[in-house]
Design a protein around this motif. Sequence first.
Motif, PDB file in Angstrom:
ATOM      1  N   HIS A   1     -43.732  -1.557 -17.846  1.00  0.00           N
ATOM      2  CA  HIS A   1     -44.098  -2.851 -16.814  1.00  0.00           C
ATOM      3  C   HIS A   1     -43.101  -3.934 -17.623  1.00  0.00           C
ATOM      4  O   HIS A   1     -43.310  -4.670 -18.955  1.00  0.00           O
ATOM      5  CB  HIS A   1     -45.265  -3.763 -16.070  1.00  0.00           C
ATOM      6  CG  HIS A   1     -45.259  -5.208 -15.418  1.00  0.00           C
ATOM      7  ND1 HIS A   1     -45.571  -6.270 -15.927  1.00  0.00           N
ATOM      8  CD2 HIS A   1     -45.094  -4.740 -13.794  1.00  0.00           C
ATOM      9  CE1 HIS A   1     -45.906  -7.030 -15.134  1.00  0.00           C
ATOM     10  NE2 HIS A   1     -45.443  -6.399 -13.985  1.00  0.00           N
TER      11      HIS A   1
ATOM     12  N   ARG B   1     -41.568  -8.016 -16.922  1.00  0.00           N
ATOM     13  CA  ARG B   1     -41.535  -8.955 -15.963  1.00  0.00           C
ATOM     14  C   ARG B   1     -40.430  -9.944 -16.583  1.00  0.00           C
ATOM     15  O   ARG B   1     -40.582 -10.387 -17.573  1.00  0.00           O
ATOM     16  CB  ARG B   1     -43.578  -9.801 -15.949  1.00  0.00           C
ATOM     17  CG  ARG B   1     -43.616 -11.036 -15.863  1.00  0.00           C
ATOM     18  CD  ARG B   1     -43.705 -10.830 -13.808  1.00  0.00           C
ATOM     19  NE  ARG B   1     -44.453 -11.838 -13.234  1.00  0.00           N
ATOM     20  CZ  ARG B   1     -43.282 -12.996 -12.423  1.00  0.00           C
ATOM     21  NH1 ARG B   1     -42.569 -12.684 -13.027  1.00  0.00           N
ATOM     22  NH2 ARG B   1     -43.845 -13.791 -11.932  1.00  0.00           N
TER      23      ARG B   1
ATOM     24  N   THR C   1     -40.489  -3.947 -12.354  1.00  0.00           N
ATOM     25  CA  THR C   1     -40.116  -4.393 -12.596  1.00  0.00           C
ATOM     26  C   THR C   1     -39.806  -5.833 -12.135  1.00  0.00           C
ATOM     27  O   THR C   1     -40.113  -4.665 -10.152  1.00  0.00           O
ATOM     28  CB  THR C   1     -38.904  -4.994 -13.415  1.00  0.00           C
ATOM     29  OG1 THR C   1     -38.601  -5.765 -14.138  1.00  0.00           O
ATOM     30  CG2 THR C   1     -38.219  -3.344 -13.094  1.00  0.00           C
ATOM     31  N   ASP C   2     -39.637  -6.957 -11.256  1.00  0.00           N
ATOM     32  CA  ASP C   2     -39.324  -7.667 -10.502  1.00  0.00           C
ATOM     33  C   ASP C   2     -37.874  -7.668 -11.086  1.00  0.00           C
ATOM     34  O   ASP C   2     -37.203  -8.710 -10.131  1.00  0.00           O
ATOM     35  CB  ASP C   2     -39.846  -9.558 -10.838  1.00  0.00           C
ATOM     36  CG  ASP C   2     -39.654 -10.014 -12.032  1.00  0.00           C
ATOM     37  OD1 ASP C   2     -39.815  -9.302 -13.054  1.00  0.00           O
ATOM     38  OD2 ASP C   2     -40.656 -10.880 -12.104  1.00  0.00           O
TER      39      ASP C   2
ATOM     40  N   ASN D   1     -43.981  -3.517  -2.008  1.00  0.00           N
ATOM     41  CA  ASN D   1     -43.734  -3.135  -3.456  1.00  0.00           C
ATOM     42  C   ASN D   1     -44.301  -3.283  -4.872  1.00  0.00           C
ATOM     43  O   ASN D   1     -44.395  -2.212  -5.367  1.00  0.00           O
ATOM     44  CB  ASN D   1     -42.749  -3.549  -3.138  1.00  0.00           C
ATOM     45  CG  ASN D   1     -41.197  -2.919  -2.833  1.00  0.00           C
ATOM     46  OD1 ASN D   1     -42.081  -1.725  -1.786  1.00  0.00           O
ATOM     47  ND2 ASN D   1     -40.856  -4.170  -1.889  1.00  0.00           N
ATOM     48  N   ILE D   2     -44.706  -4.141  -4.408  1.00  0.00           N
ATOM     49  CA  ILE D   2     -45.467  -4.484  -6.059  1.00  0.00           C
ATOM     50  C   ILE D   2     -46.816  -3.807  -5.873  1.00  0.00           C
ATOM     51  O   ILE D   2     -47.604  -3.720  -6.987  1.00  0.00           O
ATOM     52  CB  ILE D   2     -46.533  -6.229  -5.885  1.00  0.00           C
ATOM     53  CG1 ILE D   2     -45.275  -7.735  -5.541  1.00  0.00           C
ATOM     54  CG2 ILE D   2     -47.221  -6.519  -7.128  1.00  0.00           C
ATOM     55  CD1 ILE D   2     -45.743  -8.915  -6.054  1.00  0.00           C
TER      56      ILE D   2
END
Length: 472
Positions: free
Chosen positions: A259, A261, A304-305, A345-346
């Motif tokens: 993950h 961020r 990831t964003d 999506n999150i």
Amino acid sequence: PPERYEVLRRRIYSNTKEIWYYVSSSLGSLANEIEDLKQKISHMKTMVDEHYRSLLRDVAKLADVDGYSQWRWKEFDSLSRLVEKRLLHAQNPPDCSKAKKLLCNFVNKHSCGYGCRVHHFIKCLFVAYATERTMIIDNPKNWKFTSGGWEKLFLPLSDTCTSKDGDTVSLWPGDESIQVINYNVPTPEYAPKRLHPPYIPVVLPEDLAGRIKVLHGDPAVWWIGQFLKYIFRPQPSTTILFNEFAKRAHFQKPIVGLHIRRTDKLISEASLHKLEEYMYHVEEYYKLKELNGEYDTKRIYLATDEPTLFDEARQKYPEYDVIGDPEISKTGSVRKRELDDSIININIDIYFLAYHCDYLVCTFSSNVCRLAYAIMNSLQPDASAKFTSLDDTFYFSGQVHRLNVALITHKADNPDEMDLEVGDEIEVAGNHWDGYSKGTNLRTKKTLLYPTFKVTTKIEVLPFASYPNITL
Ligand code: GDP
């Protein structure tokens, strides 16, 4: 199994890591200081790494050969079913008009993202459970993330009771005789200290803490995970979405969840960590597997964003199968865009990190990764060693504190370090992942460094409602 054995086994495992953090980080600094020794130090580092992996593998194997494996799963199953049954009981009173209730608000602060708001939401469920009340959402329309509210994606908290009506109403803390207690003290952490509910993690219920402590290496994580698992029970339509994604992404195991961020988090809340820093730990994971003779395709699930990371990962690590979808990352960390698709999506990312990954590499400064990690820990007896965080240690948003307690004395070696006496309590600020942690010694009130292996986590308990009539 005997408590002392489980605690000791896990302590040897985590201190094997601690000595490796210490030695490898010290060797790194030495190599920078003494140019002539660079080659020798690099050779030492390779040897130490090999020693470390071999030790870690052996200690991990103890849990496979000590004969307690079946017990662990049985105890896990029994404890988690008990917690779930108690939650279902508290949330589904037979007569809602007579039920004792706890009224809770959805926090609607602009600066609080999805994961942050889920943490606020769940805080209320801990208090409801501890006081044996039904948690009622006071302002369901305030859930701004998904049109259709929380229940668009997840099952309602209750099948029988959503009305906030009652004969007597009082603000928190009220007392036992009051039917409806309004927990909406501005929001608990901004309220005066006397109004802080005492049941918020990392505090554990007295009646279960002993069992959780034997089962799990970080009991608070296991406990939080059970509550998250309850609120995140997917609607059938959400399960379909998850399944479709799994098929589309060709999800396979083994797989390490990454993950990463980025975006708005880097403005003021966290530092940038390069992809290479994450991948270093992924490589360690696969090297350990290879030591066991398990050669498989190396795989990561990238959540990831920051959609550009997919190309970067595929370019820099061509030997890896990179699972995930940049489209899923385009949720926009811009908070006002966190609606419907973004939230789905999150949740896809949280779900796959928690339910399908074998190990997590992330930054625990992110609410999203802490959510995924706690849920992962609610699904198996003890996943407390299946993560690497590049920054914070695990914490619960809004926790009062997390304490370490000293097991071994320490004499400070320089002004940055603290003295330790056995039994000292230290409020943890963080592990520096180099053999040292930072914190405030409550005896001396000094905030300094201390060797992490000389302490252990203090487990704080309180009497919660103990649901004597709920049995398995
Ligand atoms: P934190 O800022 O990471 O502690 O957690 P918040 O809940 O406050 O904010 C989460 C924000 O990051 C939201 O804006 C999300 O859009 C975004 N986000 C974080 N991680 C991911 C991820 O793995 N996938 C997707 N799709 N979005 C993410």
